[in-house]
Design a protein around this motif. Structure first.
Motif, mmCIF file in Angstrom:
data_model
loop_
_atom_site.group_PDB
_atom_site.id
_atom_site.type_symbol
_atom_site.label_atom_id
_atom_site.label_comp_id
_atom_site.label_asym_id
_atom_site.label_seq_id
_atom_site.Cartn_x
_atom_site.Cartn_y
_atom_site.Cartn_z
ATOM 1 N N ASP A 161 101.047 97.136 -41.733
ATOM 2 C CA ASP A 161 101.141 98.586 -41.909
ATOM 3 C C ASP A 161 99.790 99.253 -42.190
ATOM 4 O O ASP A 161 99.643 100.027 -43.140
ATOM 5 N N LEU A 162 98.819 98.968 -41.333
ATOM 6 C CA LEU A 162 97.464 99.497 -41.506
ATOM 7 C C LEU A 162 97.292 100.814 -40.755
ATOM 8 O O LEU A 162 97.601 100.903 -39.567
ATOM 9 N N ASP A 163 96.815 101.821 -41.471
ATOM 10 C CA ASP A 163 96.422 103.095 -40.874
ATOM 11 C C ASP A 163 94.903 103.189 -40.981
ATOM 12 O O ASP A 163 94.326 102.861 -42.026
ATOM 13 N N PHE A 164 94.280 103.663 -39.897
ATOM 14 C CA PHE A 164 92.812 103.704 -39.855
ATOM 15 C C PHE A 164 92.376 104.710 -38.809
ATOM 16 O O PHE A 164 93.048 104.889 -37.790
ATOM 17 N N SER A 165 91.246 105.367 -39.058
ATOM 18 C CA SER A 165 90.660 106.221 -38.024
ATOM 19 C C SER A 165 89.146 106.096 -38.074
ATOM 20 O O SER A 165 88.563 105.816 -39.122
ATOM 21 N N LEU A 166 88.537 106.294 -36.909
ATOM 22 C CA LEU A 166 87.079 106.267 -36.772
ATOM 23 C C LEU A 166 86.656 107.573 -36.133
ATOM 24 O O LEU A 166 87.115 107.910 -35.037
ATOM 25 N N GLU A 167 85.785 108.290 -36.800
ATOM 26 C CA GLU A 167 85.279 109.564 -36.298
ATOM 27 C C GLU A 167 83.941 109.348 -35.591
ATOM 28 O O GLU A 167 83.231 108.377 -35.856
ATOM 29 N N ARG A 168 83.599 110.265 -34.712
ATOM 30 C CA ARG A 168 82.303 110.234 -34.040
ATOM 31 C C ARG A 168 81.192 110.313 -35.089
ATOM 32 O O ARG A 168 81.270 111.097 -36.022
ATOM 33 N N GLY A 169 80.171 109.458 -34.933
ATOM 34 C CA GLY A 169 79.040 109.450 -35.847
ATOM 35 C C GLY A 169 79.248 108.624 -37.102
ATOM 36 O O GLY A 169 78.397 108.604 -37.988
ATOM 37 N N GLU A 170 80.363 107.915 -37.184
ATOM 38 C CA GLU A 170 80.716 107.169 -38.392
ATOM 39 C C GLU A 170 80.508 105.667 -38.191
ATOM 40 O O GLU A 170 80.727 105.138 -37.111
#
Length: 189
Positions: A20-29
């Protein structure tokens, strides 16, 4: 947003590696994945790259993702030049392969069977830089690199941040603290 995981779980047999992993990657991160061996860092990178399918949940890639595995995989009888030319052609890209080899201090004509582990890691970084994915997925990129190679890695990470986003799995907390905007620690209850 370049990458998003929604409720991702992965099971091998009866063993849950991720739940149950939630994750996000934004530009420049730049995000560091931390955790002990067996905590699921490599599995998570492979899910992000689309090389594995989640048992449950969803992975959304809004940018092209490429994985630098540890150790990087190459054909031992090809040269560094042949590898980069093949990769550029395969991905429909053009690039200064000779300049990349010079930048990373690699010979053009030597078969990879004569390369050290550090030279192979440098070639893998040169390949990523030439292919310029939006999402860089790096599995222990510092392993086998000498001091000069680590300096090149830091330069490349800075460039990758400017063009997209980076997720890197590492055991090197000092590297994570130096380059990452945040860390995700796996294997903790």
């Amino acid at each position: 947003m370049l990458l998003r995981l929604l409720g991702v779980s992965k099971r091998f047999g009866r063993d849950w590696v991720l739940k149950d992993l939630d994750f996000s990657l934004e530009r420049g991160e730049v995000v560091a994945l931390l955790g002990p061996n067996g905590s699921g860092k490599t599995t998570l990178l492979r899910l992000m790259a689309g090389l594995l399918k989640p048992t449950r949940g969803r992975v959304e890639r809004l940018g092209r993702a490429l994985l630098l595995s540890n150790p990087p995989a190459f054909h031992r009888h090809l040269t560094a030049r042949e590898h980069l030319l093949y990769d550029l052609a395969f991905h429909g890209r053009e690039g200064d392969f000779a300049g990349a080899l010079r930048r990373f201090g690699l010979p053009e004509g030597l078969p990879l069977q004569a390369f050290s582990s550090g030279m192979k890691k440098r070639l893998a970084l040169a390949r990523l830089l030439l292919l310029a994915p939006e999402v860089w997925l790096l599995d222990e990129p510092e392993t086998a690199l000498d001091a000069e190679g680590r300096g090149l890695l830091l330069e490349v990470l800075k460039e990758a941040r400017g063009k997209g986003g980076v997720v890197l799995a590492t055991h090197d907390r000092a590297l994570a603290e130096r380059v990452a905007d945040r860390a995700l620690t796996l294997g903790e209850a």
